[in-house]
Scaffold this motif. Structure first.
Motif, PDB file in Angstrom:
ATOM      1  N   SER A 612       0.813  -1.231   0.000  1.00  0.00           N
ATOM      2  CA  SER A 612       0.000   0.000   0.000  1.00  0.00           C
ATOM      3  C   SER A 612       0.841   1.273   0.000  1.00  0.00           C
ATOM      4  O   SER A 612       0.433   2.303   0.516  1.00  0.00           O
ATOM      5  N   LYS A 613       2.033   1.199  -0.575  1.00  0.00           N
ATOM      6  CA  LYS A 613       2.837   2.419  -0.687  1.00  0.00           C
ATOM      7  C   LYS A 613       2.398   3.238  -1.895  1.00  0.00           C
ATOM      8  O   LYS A 613       2.586   4.453  -1.927  1.00  0.00           O
ATOM      9  N   ILE A 614       1.888   2.561  -2.922  1.00  0.00           N
ATOM     10  CA  ILE A 614       1.355   3.283  -4.085  1.00  0.00           C
ATOM     11  C   ILE A 614       0.005   2.680  -4.452  1.00  0.00           C
ATOM     12  O   ILE A 614      -0.317   1.543  -4.067  1.00  0.00           O
ATOM     13  N   THR A 615      -0.790   3.447  -5.185  1.00  0.00           N
ATOM     14  CA  THR A 615      -2.114   2.955  -5.590  1.00  0.00           C
ATOM     15  C   THR A 615      -1.984   2.173  -6.885  1.00  0.00           C
ATOM     16  O   THR A 615      -0.948   2.211  -7.551  1.00  0.00           O
ATOM     17  N   LYS A 616      -3.059   1.511  -7.251  1.00  0.00           N
ATOM     18  CA  LYS A 616      -3.071   0.776  -8.518  1.00  0.00           C
ATOM     19  C   LYS A 616      -2.851   1.736  -9.691  1.00  0.00           C
ATOM     20  O   LYS A 616      -2.129   1.412 -10.636  1.00  0.00           O
ATOM     21  N   GLU A 617      -3.459   2.925  -9.610  1.00  0.00           N
ATOM     22  CA  GLU A 617      -3.293   3.907 -10.694  1.00  0.00           C
ATOM     23  C   GLU A 617      -1.829   4.333 -10.813  1.00  0.00           C
ATOM     24  O   GLU A 617      -1.292   4.428 -11.908  1.00  0.00           O
ATOM     25  N   GLU A 618      -1.232   4.577  -9.656  1.00  0.00           N
ATOM     26  CA  GLU A 618       0.180   4.957  -9.683  1.00  0.00           C
ATOM     27  C   GLU A 618       1.028   3.835 -10.277  1.00  0.00           C
ATOM     28  O   GLU A 618       1.923   4.071 -11.080  1.00  0.00           O
ATOM     29  N   ASP A 620       0.196   1.607 -12.481  1.00  0.00           N
ATOM     30  CA  ASP A 620       0.068   1.562 -13.939  1.00  0.00           C
ATOM     31  C   ASP A 620       0.805   2.717 -14.598  1.00  0.00           C
ATOM     32  O   ASP A 620       1.505   2.529 -15.588  1.00  0.00           O
ATOM     33  N   SER A 621       0.641   3.893 -14.024  1.00  0.00           N
ATOM     34  CA  SER A 621       1.256   5.028 -14.700  1.00  0.00           C
ATOM     35  C   SER A 621       2.782   4.986 -14.564  1.00  0.00           C
ATOM     36  O   SER A 621       3.499   5.327 -15.503  1.00  0.00           O
ATOM     37  N   TYR A 622       3.301   4.509 -13.429  1.00  0.00           N
ATOM     38  CA  TYR A 622       4.756   4.366 -13.293  1.00  0.00           C
ATOM     39  C   TYR A 622       5.295   3.390 -14.341  1.00  0.00           C
ATOM     40  O   TYR A 622       6.305   3.637 -14.984  1.00  0.00           O
ATOM     41  N   CYS A 623       4.603   2.258 -14.455  1.00  0.00           N
ATOM     42  CA  CYS A 623       5.104   1.232 -15.383  1.00  0.00           C
ATOM     43  C   CYS A 623       5.082   1.736 -16.816  1.00  0.00           C
ATOM     44  O   CYS A 623       6.019   1.504 -17.581  1.00  0.00           O
ATOM     45  N   PHE A 626       7.839   4.247 -17.248  1.00  0.00           N
ATOM     46  CA  PHE A 626       9.151   3.608 -17.263  1.00  0.00           C
ATOM     47  C   PHE A 626       9.459   3.068 -18.660  1.00  0.00           C
ATOM     48  O   PHE A 626      10.537   3.272 -19.211  1.00  0.00           O
ATOM     49  N   GLN A 627       8.440   2.411 -19.210  1.00  0.00           N
ATOM     50  CA  GLN A 627       8.651   1.804 -20.529  1.00  0.00           C
ATOM     51  C   GLN A 627       8.879   2.858 -21.616  1.00  0.00           C
ATOM     52  O   GLN A 627       9.770   2.702 -22.449  1.00  0.00           O
ATOM     53  N   THR A 628       8.078   3.932 -21.586  1.00  0.00           N
ATOM     54  CA  THR A 628       8.285   4.984 -22.600  1.00  0.00           C
ATOM     55  C   THR A 628       9.661   5.622 -22.436  1.00  0.00           C
ATOM     56  O   THR A 628      10.323   5.925 -23.428  1.00  0.00           O
ATOM     57  N   THR A 629      10.066   5.814 -21.205  1.00  0.00           N
ATOM     58  CA  THR A 629      11.366   6.454 -20.992  1.00  0.00           C
ATOM     59  C   THR A 629      12.489   5.595 -21.564  1.00  0.00           C
ATOM     60  O   THR A 629      13.445   6.113 -22.147  1.00  0.00           O
ATOM     61  N   LEU A 630      12.370   4.279 -21.443  1.00  0.00           N
ATOM     62  CA  LEU A 630      13.401   3.403 -22.026  1.00  0.00           C
ATOM     63  C   LEU A 630      13.508   3.589 -23.530  1.00  0.00           C
ATOM     64  O   LEU A 630      14.557   3.354 -24.120  1.00  0.00           O
ATOM     65  N   GLY A 631      12.418   4.026 -24.136  1.00  0.00           N
ATOM     66  CA  GLY A 631      12.443   4.225 -25.587  1.00  0.00           C
ATOM     67  C   GLY A 631      12.884   5.621 -25.985  1.00  0.00           C
ATOM     68  O   GLY A 631      12.825   5.980 -27.159  1.00  0.00           O
TER      69      GLY A 631
END
Ligand SMILES: *Cc1c(COP(=O)(O)O)cnc(C)c1O
Length: 638
Positions: A612-618, A620-623, A626-631
C-alpha cells in the motif's frame, strides 16, 4: 534607428575569421552568411550554401531533438574527387608513366552510409577499400566495387580471415593479402593450397623515417606493424622457394596518421621507393607501391607542422609522392609502380559535424547578491572591500596580490571558527570581483604578466553542453586533439564571454578546454552570453575516427544523425534521419535486457502496491512511464 544599427554591423566575415578562423580550417566548405549564420557548401561552390541553423530548425520541426551528428555526403564526393584529381595532376606534371589508385581504410569510419557513398563517388576512379579485421573484410566483401578496385587486406590474420580474403577473388574482388610478419606467409601458403587459389600478396615493410606528433608510433623501426629489412629478405627467399615470386604484387608502407610535416613524408617515400627498386631488381615484378595513409587535416587552420595542423596541401602531398617515386625509379632504372594511397582522415574528416545545445552557463564567482558594506563585521572582509573599491589601473597588481593574501586569511579564519558563512561568502564575492577588475586592467598592459593570463583562464565561464566528449569527440579527450568549435548563429555579434565547454557526463574529463588558434592553443573559447534563445555550437571535422572510437560512457549513446544533400538550386534536403540510441539500447549494450528491466520494474512497483505504498493507478502510470522512458533519447530533452 534601424539604419543606424545596420551600419554598425561588421562585415560578415570579420568576426568568424578573426576569432574562429573559419576560412583557415573550413577548407572551402564553411562560411558565414550576412545574417551571421554559419553556412555549409558541400560542393565548395560559395554561392551554393545553406545556413546550418536552418537545418537544425528543420530537424526540430520534425521533433528530432539535439544533439545532432550532421553528415554532408556531398563533401565526401568532393574530397574523393580532389584526392584523385590531385594525383592525376601530379602524374601529368611529372610525366609519370604509371597510375595512382586509392583505397579507403575502413577503420577511419565504418558507417555503411559513409563507406557506400565513398565507393559510389570513387567508382570512376576505381576506388577500393582497405580492411584490417574479419568484420571489416565481411563488410567489404558485400560492397559493390569497381571491377578493378583493390581490396587490401591488412592486419593480424587468422585462418578464417585468410580463407575469406583469398576467396574474395572468386567473387569478383581484387584482394591483396598483406604479410605483416614472416609467419603470415606460412599460413597463407597452407590456406591457399587447401583452397586451390593462389592469392596476390603484399609485404608491409617498416621504414626508418617516422611520423611525428600524437600519431607517430605507427611508423618507425619499432612500430607494431611491418617487417624489417632482415625479415624482408627472409620473406623474399621463402616466396622464391615456394615459387611465389610472381605473386608478390605490392610493397606496403604506412608511417602513421596525421603527418604534420611534409619533409617526413618525403623522407619516408624516398626510403620506400628505394626498397621497391631494390626488391624489383631482385626479380620480384611488383606492380604496386602502397604508401599508406598519413595525409593530414589542418584542424587548427594554422598551416604549420604543429600537432593538429599540416604544413602542406593535398596537391603538394601528391606532387611529392609522385615526383619522388618517379626520380628514384628513373635513377634505379626500374619501371614506375602503380602508386597506391590509403588516405582516410583527409577523405572523411570534413563531411561530419556535431551540433550541441548549450544547457546553461556557470561563471565562477558570479551570481549571488551584492554584499552590503554596512553589514561587514570582519576585519579581513573590510580590507577586501577597500581593495575592491580602490583598485585601479595603476595599483591593480599590488591590490590583486593583497587580495590573494586576504583570501588565504579568510580561509584560515573560517577554518579556525572565527568567521560565519556570511563573512566567508562576502569575502569570496569580493575576491572574484577584484580578480575581474584586475584582469580588465591587465589587458591594457603591453607585456601582460603570465599570472593574469592564467587568472583569466581560471575565470572563464563554463558552458554546459548537451553531449558527451567520450561519445562524440573521443580524441579531444584521449589525445588532446583540437577540433574547431564555433556558434552557428550571432556571428556578426562580438562575443562577450570566454568559456570552456563541459559535457553532461559525470566525468571531470568530460570537457573541452583547448581550442584552435592560429598562433597557439586557446584555453577558452570566445562565446556569446546565452539568453532564453537556444544557443548551438558546432564541432567540426569529426568525420574521421571519432565515430568508431566513440563510447557509451555514462550510458550516453549515439546522437541523432541527419544526412543533408543540397540540390542544384541550393536547396537542402534531408536524405536520411538515423535516430540516436535510446536508454533501452544503451542498457542492452551493458547487458540489461530491455524486457527484463520492464518486468523487474513492474515487480518492484507491485510489491510497493501490495504494501500500500502506491495505488493501482500509480502502479500503472509508473510502469507505462518507465517503458516509454526506455524508448527515449539518452541526451537532455527539455
Ligand atoms: C589507419 C591506416 C590508414 C589511414 O591513415 P590516415 O592517416 O587516416 O589516412 C592507412 N593505412 C593503414 C595501414 C592504416 O592502418
Amino acid at each position: 534607428m534601424k539604419e543606424f544599427t545596420q551600419s554598425l554591423r561588421l562585415s560578415p566575415s570579420e568576426i568568424p575569421n578573426r576569432i574562429y578562423g573559419v576560412d583557415n580550417w573550413g577548407g572551402g566548405y564553411f562560411d558565414v552568411s550576412e545574417q551571421g549564420c554559419l553556412t555549409v557548401h558541400p560542393t565548395k561552390n560559395p554561392l551554393m550554401g545553406v545556413e546550418i541553423v536552418s537545418l537544425v530548425q528543420a530537424l526540430l520541426q520534425r521533433k528530432v531533438p539535439p544533439p545532432y551528428l550532421l553528415r554532408f555526403p556531398q563533401i565526401l564526393d568532393t574530397q574523393i574527387k580532389e584526392l584523385h584529381e590531385a594525383f592525376r595532376n601530379s602524374i601529368a606534371e611529372y610525366n609519370y608513366t604509371a597510375q595512382h589508385r586509392a583505397v579507403f581504410p575502413m577503420k577511419v569510419n565504418q558507417k555503411r552510409s559513409v563507406v557506400e557513398r565513398l565507393m559510389a563517388a570513387g567508382h570512376r576512379y576505381e576506388y577500393g577499400v582497405e580492411v584490417g579485421t574479419k568484420a571489416e573484410l565481411a563488410a567489404a566483401l558485400t560492397m559493390s566495387l569497381h571491377s578493378k578496385a583493390l581490396l587490401i587486406c591488412n592486419g593480424v590474420k587468422d585462418r578464417k580471415y585468410l580463407e575469406w580474403a583469398i576467396q574474395a577473388s572468386k567473387i569478383g574482388k581484387n584482394p591483396i593479402l598483406i604479410i605483416e610478419e614472416v609467419n603470415d606467409l606460412k599460413k597463407i601458403t597452407e590456406v591457399s593450397s587447401a583452397l586451390g587459389v593462389s592469392p596476390d600478396l603484399g609485404v608491409r615493410v617498416r621504414v626508418f623515417s617516422r611520423g611525428a606528433g600524437k600519431w607517430e608510433e605507427s611508423g618507425g623501426e619499432t612500430s607494431k606493424f611491418g617487417i624489417n629489412t632482415i625479415q624482408l629478405l627472409d620473406c623474399l627467399k621463402l616466396l622464391s622457394d615456394e615459387g611465389l615470386a610472381r605473386r608478390l604484387r605490392m610493397l606496403h608502407f604506412h608511417i602513421g596518421s596525421q603527418i604534420t610535416d611534409i619533409r617526413r613524408i618525403k623522407n619516408a617515400i624516398k626510403e620506400a621507393a628505394r626498397v621497391y627498386a631494390k626488391v624489383y631488381k631482385m626479380g620480384f615484378p611488383i606492380g604496386f607501391l602502397n604508401v599508406g595513409g598519413g595525409l593530414g587535416v589542418d584542424y587548427d587552420g594554422s598551416r604549420t607542422a604543429s600537432d593538429c595542423s599540416v604544413n602542406y596541401s593535398m596537391q603538394e602531398f601528391a606532387n611529392d609522392i609522385v615526383y619522388t617515386i618517379n626520380e628514384i625509379c628513373e635513377s634505379e632504372n626500374v619501371p614506375p609502380p602503380t602508386i597506391v594511397t590509403e588516405s582516410g582522415r583527409a577523405v572523411a574528416a570534413h563531411h561530419a559535424l556535431f551540433i550541441t545545445n548549450v544547457i546553461r552557463t556557470l561563471n565562477p564567482g558570479l551570481g549571488g547578491t551584492m554584499i552590503n558594506p554596512s553589514k561587514v563585521d570582519s576585519e579581513v572582509v573590510e580590507e577586501m572591500t577597500d581593495l575592491y573599491k580602490e583598485i585601479n589601473p595603476k595599483n591593480f597588481r599590488e591590490y590583486y596580490h593583497d587580495a590573494l593574501q586576504n583570501r588565504e586569511e579568510l580561509q584560515s579564519l573560517f577554518n579556525l571558527g572565527y568567521l560565519n558563512l556570511q563573512n566567508r561568502a562576502q569575502g569570496e564575492w569580493l575576491f572574484w570581483q577584484i580578480c575581474r577588475k584586475a584582469i580588465k586592467f591587465s589587458r591594457s598592459m603591453k607585456e601582460r604578466p603570465e599570472e593574469f593570463i592564467d587568472l583569466e583562464n581560471i575565470l572563464a565561464s563554463k558552458y554546459i553542453c548537451n553531449f558527451s566528449v567520450f561519445q562524440s569527440t573521443p580524441d579531444s579527450w584521449a589525445l588532446d586533439q583540437l577540433f574547431p568549435i564555433i556558434p552557428i548563429t550571432r556571428l556578426t555579434e562580438e562575443p562577450t564571454e570566454r568559456a570552456t565547454l563541459c559535457d553532461i557526463t559525470c566525468d571531470s574529463d568530460g570537457q573541452i578546454d583547448k581550442f584552435v588558434d592560429l598562433r597557439d592553443v586557446k584555453q577558452a573559447l570566445e562565446l556569446h552570453g546565452v539568453n532564453d534563445e537556444p544557443y548551438f555550437l558546432a564541432i567540426f571535422l569529426i568525420g574521421a575516427y571519432q565515430e568508431s572510437l566513440g563510447m557509451n560512457h555514462n550510458l550516453l549513446g549515439s546522437a541523432n544523425e541527419a544526412h543533408f544533400l543540397i540540390d542544384d538550386s541550393g536547396k537542402p534536403h534531408i536524405d536520411k534521419i538515423v535516430r540516436g540510441e535510446t536508454l533501452g539500447q544503451v542498457l542492452e549494450s551493458a547487458g540489461y535486457s530491455e524486457q527484463n528491466l520492464v518486468e523487474n520494474f513492474r515487480t518492484m512497483a507491485r510489491n510497493a502496491e501490495n504494501q500500500s505504498k502506491i495505488t493501482k493507478e500509480e502502479l500503472d502510470s509508473y510502469c507505462e512511464s518507465f517503458q516509454t522512458t526506455l524508448g527515449s533519447y539518452t541526451y537532455l530533452e527539455e
